[in-house]
Design an enzyme around this catalytic site. Sequence first.
Site, PDB file in Angstrom:
ATOM      1  N   THR A 299       0.838  -1.204   0.000  1.00  0.00           N
ATOM      2  CA  THR A 299       0.000   0.000   0.000  1.00  0.00           C
ATOM      3  C   THR A 299       0.870   1.250   0.000  1.00  0.00           C
ATOM      4  OG1 THR A 299      -1.674  -1.192   1.232  1.00  0.00           O
ATOM      5  CG2 THR A 299      -1.866   1.199   1.210  1.00  0.00           C
TER       6      THR A 299
ATOM      7  N   GLU B  74      -1.834  -2.541  14.186  1.00  0.00           N
ATOM      8  CA  GLU B  74      -2.380  -2.459  12.825  1.00  0.00           C
ATOM      9  C   GLU B  74      -3.838  -2.964  12.800  1.00  0.00           C
ATOM     10  OE1 GLU B  74       0.127  -4.324   9.912  1.00  0.00           O
ATOM     11  OE2 GLU B  74      -1.496  -4.550   8.457  1.00  0.00           O
TER      12      GLU B  74
HETATM   13  C1  LIG Z   1      -5.498  -3.960  -0.694  1.00  0.00           C
HETATM   14  C2  LIG Z   1      -4.373  -4.680  -0.039  1.00  0.00           C
HETATM   15  C3  LIG Z   1      -3.408  -3.955   0.639  1.00  0.00           C
HETATM   16  C4  LIG Z   1      -2.321  -4.619   1.221  1.00  0.00           C
HETATM   17  N1  LIG Z   1      -1.332  -3.880   1.804  1.00  0.00           N
HETATM   18  C5  LIG Z   1      -0.193  -4.497   2.209  1.00  0.00           C
HETATM   19  C6  LIG Z   1       0.924  -3.736   2.666  1.00  0.00           C
HETATM   20  O1  LIG Z   1       0.893  -2.511   2.722  1.00  0.00           O
HETATM   21  N2  LIG Z   1       2.043  -4.394   3.036  1.00  0.00           N
HETATM   22  C7  LIG Z   1       2.125  -5.755   3.001  1.00  0.00           C
HETATM   23  O2  LIG Z   1       3.177  -6.290   3.349  1.00  0.00           O
HETATM   24  N3  LIG Z   1       1.087  -6.507   2.558  1.00  0.00           N
HETATM   25  C8  LIG Z   1      -0.073  -5.913   2.160  1.00  0.00           C
HETATM   26  N4  LIG Z   1      -1.126  -6.660   1.703  1.00  0.00           N
HETATM   27  C9  LIG Z   1      -1.020  -8.119   1.663  1.00  0.00           C
HETATM   28  C10 LIG Z   1      -1.942  -8.805   2.640  1.00  0.00           C
HETATM   29  O3  LIG Z   1      -1.453  -8.663   3.955  1.00  0.00           O
HETATM   30  C11 LIG Z   1      -2.094 -10.271   2.202  1.00  0.00           C
HETATM   31  O4  LIG Z   1      -2.848 -10.265   0.999  1.00  0.00           O
HETATM   32  C12 LIG Z   1      -2.804 -11.074   3.252  1.00  0.00           C
HETATM   33  O5  LIG Z   1      -1.988 -11.238   4.382  1.00  0.00           O
HETATM   34  C13 LIG Z   1      -3.200 -12.468   2.730  1.00  0.00           C
HETATM   35  O6  LIG Z   1      -2.139 -13.078   2.076  1.00  0.00           O
HETATM   36  P1  LIG Z   1      -2.359 -13.741   0.621  1.00  0.00           P
HETATM   37  O7  LIG Z   1      -3.116 -12.781  -0.188  1.00  0.00           O
HETATM   38  O8  LIG Z   1      -1.042 -14.184   0.127  1.00  0.00           O
HETATM   39  O9  LIG Z   1      -3.279 -14.994   0.865  1.00  0.00           O
HETATM   40  P2  LIG Z   1      -2.779 -16.465   1.239  1.00  0.00           P
HETATM   41  O10 LIG Z   1      -1.855 -16.405   2.389  1.00  0.00           O
HETATM   42  O11 LIG Z   1      -2.300 -17.136   0.004  1.00  0.00           O
HETATM   43  O12 LIG Z   1      -4.132 -17.137   1.691  1.00  0.00           O
HETATM   44  C14 LIG Z   1      -5.182 -17.387   0.748  1.00  0.00           C
HETATM   45  C15 LIG Z   1      -6.450 -17.727   1.518  1.00  0.00           C
HETATM   46  O13 LIG Z   1      -6.256 -18.917   2.264  1.00  0.00           O
HETATM   47  C16 LIG Z   1      -6.473 -18.700   3.645  1.00  0.00           C
HETATM   48  N5  LIG Z   1      -5.450 -19.411   4.394  1.00  0.00           N
HETATM   49  C17 LIG Z   1      -4.104 -19.342   4.219  1.00  0.00           C
HETATM   50  N6  LIG Z   1      -3.474 -20.135   5.107  1.00  0.00           N
HETATM   51  C18 LIG Z   1      -4.445 -20.708   5.868  1.00  0.00           C
HETATM   52  C19 LIG Z   1      -4.442 -21.593   6.978  1.00  0.00           C
HETATM   53  N7  LIG Z   1      -3.310 -22.031   7.535  1.00  0.00           N
HETATM   54  N8  LIG Z   1      -5.629 -21.979   7.508  1.00  0.00           N
HETATM   55  C20 LIG Z   1      -6.784 -21.520   6.986  1.00  0.00           C
HETATM   56  N9  LIG Z   1      -6.855 -20.671   5.941  1.00  0.00           N
HETATM   57  C21 LIG Z   1      -5.709 -20.256   5.395  1.00  0.00           C
HETATM   58  C22 LIG Z   1      -6.340 -17.190   3.846  1.00  0.00           C
HETATM   59  O14 LIG Z   1      -7.173 -16.755   4.891  1.00  0.00           O
HETATM   60  C23 LIG Z   1      -6.827 -16.653   2.532  1.00  0.00           C
HETATM   61  O15 LIG Z   1      -8.224 -16.546   2.583  1.00  0.00           O
HETATM   62  C24 LIG Z   1      -2.234  -6.032   1.159  1.00  0.00           C
HETATM   63  C25 LIG Z   1      -3.236  -6.750   0.497  1.00  0.00           C
HETATM   64  C26 LIG Z   1      -4.278  -6.089  -0.120  1.00  0.00           C
HETATM   65  C27 LIG Z   1      -5.292  -6.900  -0.856  1.00  0.00           C
END
Ligand SMILES: Cc1cc2nc3c(=O)[nH]c(=O)nc-3n(C[C@H](O)[C@H](O)[C@H](O)COP(=O)(O)OP(=O)(O)OC[C@H]3O[C@@H](n4cnc5c(N)ncnc54)[C@H](O)[C@@H]3O)c2cc1C
Length: 407
Positions: free
Chosen positions: A181, A263
């Site tokens: 972000t 956060e």
């Molecule tokens: C608009 C936006 C702004 C963001 N801003 C930032 C930022 O400023 N800095 C930064 O570093 N990141 C940022 N992010 C990243 C954000 O923190 C991640 O998208 C988030 O942590 C989820 O990670 P992922 O998308 O890789 O999903 P994944 O980790 O791949 O997970 C996919 C899905 O599976 C589920 N899941 C995963 N593991 C498990 C488990 N063990 N048990 C059950 N369910 C599980 C998750 O809940 C999710 O629904 C941002 C994301 C968005 C969309």
Amino acid sequence: MTSERFGEQIPFCEPHWYQGGYSPYYNDGHKKFRAVVRKFVEDEIKPNLDKWIKEGYPVELHKRSYELGIQGIIYPNEHGGTQPKDYDIFYELVMCDELARAGGGNVLGQSGINSMALPPIMIAGSAEIKKKVLRDVISGEKNICLAISEPTAGSDVANIRTTAVRQGDHYVVNGTKKWITGGLFGDFFTTAVRTGGEGAGGISLLLLEKNMPGVNVRKMETQFDNSHNTTFINLEDVRVPVSNLIGTENAGFKLIMHNFNHERLVLAAGACRAARLCYEQSIKYALQRTTFNKRLIEHQIIRMKLAEMARLIEALQDNLDRVAFQFKCNIPQQKLGGPCALLKVNASKTFEFCAREASQIFGGNSIVKEGKGKVIERLYREVRSAAIPGGSEEILLDLSIRQIAKL
Ligand SMILES: Cc1cc2nc3c(=O)[nH]c(=O)nc-3n(C[C@H](O)[C@H](O)[C@H](O)COP(=O)(O)OP(=O)(O)OC[C@H]3O[C@@H](n4cnc5c(N)ncnc54)[C@H](O)[C@@H]3O)c2cc1C
């Protein structure tokens, strides 16, 4: 203490302490600050919101917010903050709540990100790093991003792949960061890198700077709007002085985790007001709109929707204030992991429910980007960004119980 009334007086359109309710948390200082932020939103943000949602908001707005005593209030005065003597975390809740009243569009979202990316520096940064970063970011001259997530590691922070290999008095950084972000505004990046072996014990935090050769930032289009600059960052042979290490080598994971509680509190505060806004817009609409010769509010099923929204929002507000009070009492951060996780899930689920019900109440008007339903149309598209970043619902629910089971 009785609160004098402030803002909208239709029940539940504002927190209870705006509508004559008693509160142990909010005092005259919070009330004064609330008026300042509200005026800023009404006079300087709302009139420009539609334009900024299309084009992005001017980064100078951070400086303006600082000048008004808003953005700096959450930082210690020694670093350029503008905290009053009686400062406590409820000032930050007031700020988040009132700014979220703008009604969608992540205007000033970057100031929230600054507040997430600075704490590791305030806690563990060297005097040199603090001097380089803190005052300028706090005063809105510059911005900082939190660059943790990667294409292959969002929830699973311990498995990030970006490497920082030591070469003399530099690290050479290679990797990618995704969904960061504010990347286009970012002058600095609090970046998670792998300096050691696999897992959490091999991660460090490194301060990267926009003008370092090899840092390439590009915008990602999102489900919501242009005021939020979500970015993809490519890091190619970026030479970073060892003096930019935040804390000690391989001790970054703890700093990242420590940061998450705050956060999540801040994100929950924004989602709470977003949910309340859904309710506010809905009840005003339901009082006016006529169908079958009755106002919408005269249909019992519509009243049920409004009541369920209000019930959840009021419970969420109490939850928010209670968790914030634990911060005020300096409860150790390890003990706040579960409560903050549940709070954030409570907030995103409440927002999701309210956005859905508001959309039903507005009917077709909530599907077009103009007219009476446009705020709801916009908020509806922001729901997932409350439910996933900063810890997704699944991860947070699991965390709250996992801690008990010591898994
Ligand atoms: C608009 C936006 C702004 C963001 N801003 C930032 C930022 O400023 N800095 C930064 O570093 N990141 C940022 N992010 C990243 C954000 O923190 C991640 O998208 C988030 O942590 C989820 O990670 P992922 O998308 O890789 O999903 P994944 O980790 O791949 O997970 C996919 C899905 O599976 C589920 N899941 C995963 N593991 C498990 C488990 N063990 N048990 C059950 N369910 C599980 C998750 O809940 C999710 O629904 C941002 C994301 C968005 C969309």
